[in-house]
Design a protein around this motif. Structure first.
Motif, PDB file in Angstrom:
ATOM      1  N   TYR A 104     -12.324 -65.225 -21.993  1.00 53.01           N
ATOM      2  CA  TYR A 104     -11.430 -66.244 -22.550  1.00 53.01           C
ATOM      3  C   TYR A 104     -12.191 -67.533 -22.850  1.00 53.01           C
ATOM      4  O   TYR A 104     -11.992 -68.159 -23.902  1.00 53.01           O
ATOM      5  CB  TYR A 104     -10.278 -66.535 -21.585  1.00 53.01           C
ATOM      6  N   PHE A 107     -14.140 -67.017 -25.947  1.00 48.74           N
ATOM      7  CA  PHE A 107     -13.228 -67.070 -27.089  1.00 48.74           C
ATOM      8  C   PHE A 107     -12.916 -68.517 -27.480  1.00 48.74           C
ATOM      9  O   PHE A 107     -13.002 -68.894 -28.658  1.00 48.74           O
ATOM     10  CB  PHE A 107     -11.948 -66.316 -26.738  1.00 48.74           C
ATOM     11  N   GLU A 108     -12.560 -69.333 -26.489  1.00 47.61           N
ATOM     12  CA  GLU A 108     -12.246 -70.731 -26.771  1.00 47.61           C
ATOM     13  C   GLU A 108     -13.459 -71.476 -27.323  1.00 47.61           C
ATOM     14  O   GLU A 108     -13.343 -72.265 -28.266  1.00 47.61           O
ATOM     15  CB  GLU A 108     -11.743 -71.419 -25.492  1.00 47.61           C
ATOM     16  N   ILE A 149      -6.458 -72.143 -16.304  1.00 44.41           N
ATOM     17  CA  ILE A 149      -7.522 -71.204 -16.649  1.00 44.41           C
ATOM     18  C   ILE A 149      -8.840 -71.624 -16.012  1.00 44.41           C
ATOM     19  O   ILE A 149      -9.530 -70.820 -15.370  1.00 44.41           O
ATOM     20  CB  ILE A 149      -7.696 -71.115 -18.177  1.00 44.41           C
TER      21      ILE A 149
END
Length: 315
Positions: A104, A107-108, A149
């Protein structure tokens, strides 16, 4: 009777020594775990200031305090119980979950790089509203969601480092790391967002030195704020890629973790006094490149899926 008392005192002393040793173990383990989570902490500190940019200066610190409290709730009331349940009943799941979080972050980070070149999702996390109270509430909620997160990554990294310890030690380490990291991150964020106000206050002082420093702070904050976005993106890719590297090795895959480790050792050995730093940089750069590749692939897949949704086909 005296002998019984002495025996009791010996038992109490023994328990006290064990407790002190346990505290020392928690402190040492927490320090080691926190060091490994430094990259995510940098990312967290770099990402958070954007949530108070453009808001009333008088509300900056109260908003940061609200986000910090939300971060503590994330770490201690949500993540901590789940983490302890996992380590007790499904320890095999820790590494895959950690890798999902790393993916994640990749991805960010890749999305942010793609936005620079005209791609990416292009969304703005800053809510659009004319109501200051609603804006503040939405801002805090968005920041706390992002923190969830990053906090999960920090806690998972800490947990992975003490997974072999007793449950009480694990809980102690996670509590110490959660509290410590929250203080460090949001203390740094508060200092960053108020630095220009500190500079303006110093400019008003009669001392020429104070005025010079104040003007430097005001001018320098423009560079700092713009640099934070770059630092945050780099940290996302470096940390995310590093988590994937380490996780794949933990799951039994020799490639690419072992070649990267060998290269880092070779670089460190060839550069003598600066070898340690150079070896670390080698691993960090390769991790960031890996993170960018993985993140870009995920982003492209997500964009294709989004185009297949009803109403998106025409775009």
């Amino acid at each position: 009777m005296p002998s019984g008392l002495m025996a009791l005192l010996d038992d109490v002393a023994g328990i006290a020594k064990m407790a002190a040793a346990s505290v020392d173990d928690v402190g040492a383990a927490a320090g080691k775990a926190a060091t490994k989570a430094t990259g995510v902490v940098i990312d967290d500190a770099a990402v958070t200031p954007k949530y108070v940019t453009g808001l009333s200066p008088s509300r900056e610190l109260p908003i940061i305090w609200k986000i910090a409290k939300g971060s503590l709730r994330n770490k201690l009331l949500l993540i901590l119980p789940v983490a302890l349940l996992l380590t007790s009943f499904a320890p095999w799941a820790i590494t895959p979950i950690l890798m999902l979080g790393g993916a994640y972050l990749c991805f960010e980070g890749a999305e942010k790089v793609m936005e620079v070149f005209g791609g990416g999702h292009g969304h703005d996390d800053t809510p659009v509203t004319d109501d200051p109270a609603h804006l503040e509430k939405s801002t805090v909620a968005g920041a706390v969601r992002t923190d969830l997160i990053l906090s999960a990554e920090i806690m998972a990294i800490a947990l992975a480092d003490v997974a072999h310890q007793h449950l009480a030690t694990q809980a102690g380490v996670l509590i110490v790391v959660g509290l410590g990291m929250t203080v460090v991150v949001y203390g740094a964020v508060a200092l960053i967002v108020k630095m220009d106000d500190i500079g303006l206050h110093m400019v008003e002082k009669p001392s020429r030195l104070s005025q010079s420093i104040g003007r430097g702070l005001v001018k320098g904050m423009t560079v700092v704020m713009s640099s934070l976005s770059v630092i945050g993106t780099a940290a996302m890719l470096w940390v995310g890629g590093g988590i994937l590297l380490h996780g794949s090795h933990t799951l039994g895959l020799a490639w690419p973790a072992e070649p990267v480790e060998h290269l880092a050792h070779a670089v460190a050995g060839a550069l003598g006094p600066v070898g340690g730093v150079a070896g670390w940089l080698t691993t960090a750069v390769i991790s960031a490149i890996l993170g960018l590749i993985v993140g870009a692939v995920i982003a492209l897949v997500m964009h294709q899926i989004a185009r297949l949704k009803p109403g998106k086909a025409a775009h």
